[in-house]
Design an enzyme around this catalytic site. Sequence first.
Site, PDB file in Angstrom:
ATOM      1  N   ARG A   1     -42.444  -1.658  57.682  1.00 34.60           N
ATOM      2  CA  ARG A   1     -41.792  -0.482  57.059  1.00 34.60           C
ATOM      3  C   ARG A   1     -41.620   0.626  58.095  1.00 34.60           C
ATOM      4  O   ARG A   1     -40.591   1.268  58.182  1.00 34.60           O
ATOM      5  CB  ARG A   1     -42.613   0.043  55.890  1.00 34.60           C
TER       6      ARG A   1
ATOM      7  N   ASP B   1     -41.291  -8.197  56.992  1.00 31.10           N
ATOM      8  CA  ASP B   1     -41.009  -7.815  55.602  1.00 31.10           C
ATOM      9  C   ASP B   1     -39.510  -7.602  55.482  1.00 31.10           C
ATOM     10  O   ASP B   1     -38.760  -7.898  56.424  1.00 31.10           O
ATOM     11  CB  ASP B   1     -41.804  -6.552  55.211  1.00 31.10           C
TER      12      ASP B   1
ATOM     13  N   HIS C   1     -40.156 -11.023  50.494  1.00 31.41           N
ATOM     14  CA  HIS C   1     -40.334 -10.000  51.545  1.00 31.41           C
ATOM     15  C   HIS C   1     -39.836 -10.545  52.883  1.00 31.41           C
ATOM     16  O   HIS C   1     -40.443 -10.320  53.921  1.00 31.41           O
ATOM     17  CB  HIS C   1     -41.801  -9.566  51.639  1.00 31.41           C
TER      18      HIS C   1
ATOM     19  N   ASP D   1     -46.617 -12.741  48.102  1.00 36.18           N
ATOM     20  CA  ASP D   1     -46.597 -11.764  47.013  1.00 36.18           C
ATOM     21  C   ASP D   1     -45.189 -11.478  46.518  1.00 36.18           C
ATOM     22  O   ASP D   1     -44.204 -11.660  47.244  1.00 36.18           O
ATOM     23  CB  ASP D   1     -47.250 -10.439  47.463  1.00 36.18           C
ATOM     24  N   GLU D   2     -45.118 -11.049  45.261  1.00 34.57           N
ATOM     25  CA  GLU D   2     -43.915 -10.475  44.637  1.00 34.57           C
ATOM     26  C   GLU D   2     -42.654 -11.314  44.868  1.00 34.57           C
ATOM     27  O   GLU D   2     -41.596 -10.776  45.176  1.00 34.57           O
ATOM     28  CB  GLU D   2     -43.707  -9.051  45.171  1.00 34.57           C
TER      29      GLU D   2
ATOM     30  N   TRP E   1     -55.108  -7.829  45.405  1.00 42.13           N
ATOM     31  CA  TRP E   1     -54.535  -6.484  45.577  1.00 42.13           C
ATOM     32  C   TRP E   1     -54.068  -5.878  44.261  1.00 42.13           C
ATOM     33  O   TRP E   1     -54.101  -4.672  44.083  1.00 42.13           O
ATOM     34  CB  TRP E   1     -53.365  -6.523  46.573  1.00 42.13           C
TER      35      TRP E   1
ATOM     36  N   TYR F   1     -55.679   0.968  48.804  1.00 42.35           N
ATOM     37  CA  TYR F   1     -54.354   1.123  49.412  1.00 42.35           C
ATOM     38  C   TYR F   1     -54.268   2.569  49.916  1.00 42.35           C
ATOM     39  O   TYR F   1     -54.236   3.515  49.123  1.00 42.35           O
ATOM     40  CB  TYR F   1     -53.244   0.842  48.388  1.00 42.35           C
TER      41      TYR F   1
ATOM     42  N   TRP G   1     -49.794   0.624  53.816  1.00 42.16           N
ATOM     43  CA  TRP G   1     -48.347   0.402  53.751  1.00 42.16           C
ATOM     44  C   TRP G   1     -47.675   1.660  54.264  1.00 42.16           C
ATOM     45  O   TRP G   1     -48.172   2.765  54.021  1.00 42.16           O
ATOM     46  CB  TRP G   1     -47.935   0.086  52.304  1.00 42.16           C
ATOM     47  N   THR G   2     -46.542   1.495  54.965  1.00 39.94           N
ATOM     48  CA  THR G   2     -46.032   2.629  55.737  1.00 39.94           C
ATOM     49  C   THR G   2     -44.641   3.119  55.308  1.00 39.94           C
ATOM     50  O   THR G   2     -43.902   3.662  56.129  1.00 39.94           O
ATOM     51  CB  THR G   2     -46.007   2.245  57.231  1.00 39.94           C
ATOM     52  N   GLU G   3     -44.307   2.944  54.036  1.00 38.21           N
ATOM     53  CA  GLU G   3     -42.990   3.389  53.553  1.00 38.21           C
ATOM     54  C   GLU G   3     -42.709   4.854  53.884  1.00 38.21           C
ATOM     55  O   GLU G   3     -41.569   5.253  54.075  1.00 38.21           O
ATOM     56  CB  GLU G   3     -42.898   3.242  52.029  1.00 38.21           C
TER      57      GLU G   3
END
Length: 757
Positions: free
Chosen positions: A154, A183, A257, A324-325, A391, A418, A468-470
């Site tokens: 990110r 990602d 991702h 994930d996701e 998570w 997180y 996480w670095t959004e």
Amino acid sequence: MRKLFVILFTAITALSAIADDAGIIPQPASWCVAPGSIRVPEKVTIATTDKHLCDAASVAALQMRTLGIDCKLSSPDKAFVRLSLDKGLSAEQYRIRVQPDGVKISSGDAAGAFYALHSLKQMILNSQTGVLSCGEMTDKPRFEYRGIMLDVSRYFIPMEEVKRVIDVASQLKISKLHLHLTDDNGWRMEIKRYPLLTDVGAWRVARNEIFPGRMNPLPGEKATEGGFYTHNELKDMVKYAAERFIDVIPEIEMPAHSIAALAAYPNLACPIVDKFIGVLPGIGGKNASIVFCAGNDDTFTFIENVLDEVLEVFPSEYIHIGGDEASKEHWNQCPLCQKRIADEHLADSEELQGYFMDRINRYLQSKGRKSIGWDEVSYGKPKEDIVVFGWQGMGTNAVDFASKCGRRFVMTPARKLYLIRYQGPQWFEPLTYFGDNTLSDVYSYEPVQADWSAAVEQLLWGVQASLWTEFCHSPEDVEYLLFPRLIAFADMAWRGKGTADWHSFEHRLDNYLPQLEKLGVTYARSMYNLYHKAKGADGSVKVDLSCIRDDVDTRFTADGSEPVASSPLFTESITIAHGTTLKAATFRAGKRCGEVLTLNFGINSASGCQITSESSNNGLEYVLTNGLRGSNRNSDSEWVGWHNRTAEFTVDLGCVKPISSIALGSLANSTLCVAAPAVVSAYVSNDNKVFSLLKSVAVDKEARFSINPRILDIDFGKINASARYVKFVAVNSGCIPEGYAREGAPTWLYFDEIIIN
Ligand code: ACM
Ligand code: ZN
């Protein structure tokens, strides 16, 4: 006599509680003070005859020098510190004996010696007089896996910063660095066989909006933001980390991702995907559901070839393969994926993911490595052994899977560990997602729950703080989110079960922070900021103030002036009866510690009045009548929210009152899926049974879906009525329309205040 004994016992226990923690982080297993002391020489010399200990000592000495301790390795005869191995101690375990003639360290391995030197380093830095008390410390970690995750996709964290984090983390006795290398937002590792992964996949279009508000790229748009690490840079980093006893675990995300990889090699997406795939600058909306095709053998060849290079660069036993996701939208329609499901006798697309992860897992096993996956990998019933990272929510998925299948697992629950989440009262924090994970939340986290069996507890490998670095744009942003919470995390991951002591931590943290300052590491002071809770009661509003630090004074003013060290002390709830500006801050030793909290109370006829409603999603109905407006952050605790439905609530004014105006504060921020209501109707009643419609107000569509956060007061205009009850029915605006970054997402309704005059 008995009373005297109790007093004496209590005093001794209190004294030893202070002595036991040795003032250092992480909290050691035991520290027993002995008679005598030793002066720390101006030049601290360390000696050992063991080659591995020598390497560990050289790096620790280098780290000590950066903190101002003049320290070097020397011959054993005159050394201040002597290191030796003790076969009776386990891996990472150490013993320090501070004696009048020097310091003796024994350890089970080189890591233990490294950790012992960092404990000693802190004791030296803490000693005001340069004299150490004699004593013995014995210490070992609770968990082997004491991990930190850095999301370098990110925000492409410059390698220099990755190393700086490794250096600081190693001194906190962190043992693993999980590197989230790929990602949707960027592929960060050079892969020689597939140059497009970095030529294309490492770059995204520049967008000025906050991460979730960024529109997807258009074909042909120039992608200018990003970067990647070369093999050599990564190998150098792995060596740097290993010298500091940190094992680097790379993560290559699959099957989801993976947009950055698919932007480079779109032939690996399901063939039914016919739209342009570009590296995402934000969340991606519908594009985020594009994943690797599980029916195409080229996908597996590609991933295996990529992993060959990953294994060449990263010697770690474990490789994280994501999982994930993963949307199943395309797999459910793709002929190749459906054929795979039939050929492999799988029940559905979820089991297809199990097949996917198993196939890659087996490949890694064939190369002598093991796999890790996020907790969703459990849904596909994988047959191969895989370590699961819990998570979601409190990580219970991983616990369930581990207990059923006997798999090892690591806890990194979003709600506790997180570090993207807010670390203090949100009004003072840079914008991010979700709720709070304060320093004290991280510190007090206990992964083992009361209902776990001993067998499940045995399977817990450790804990991980995940960043996480959004919302990061610079190394300082990364450090701000990491520190001081990583210090609390390191203490939790190391200390013995059931030994948490917040007060001890506060004073040890105060000892530790000057080290960060010496290194120039940015850290947050959010722990000193004030939380507030203003709640109506009997027509007035009561305000409570709190701070996670319990060793500060809270002082306030009610005349609009800045609070100072001599301002009144906050000791109990303050009652607000009229429009007032309350300002408050925390103080210690006569100095202000945190930001000034300003609460502008606008008391009106509804303030302090009872609210009844169909339950909201966040349970904060009381904010509607607490006299306070929210900020433009929907999660700042001053907004009550209803998700994807009509909101209905009634205020009881206490008696029939004349009403000349009504307004309702609402919020629009489509970027965070918050939309102002389509229409709000206000009804009045004197008996709370029969209501008559006063007025309905519609809100302009543009305003409802505002991209920039916007507070919209829904004004019912001039009213000429009298009533005891006013009911509001607010109609949800539905899903975010086309043309917005969050297109198609259902929306929240948020309200902060009912204003009736
Ligand atoms: C995750 O937060 N999706 C692992
Ligand atoms: Zn497919």
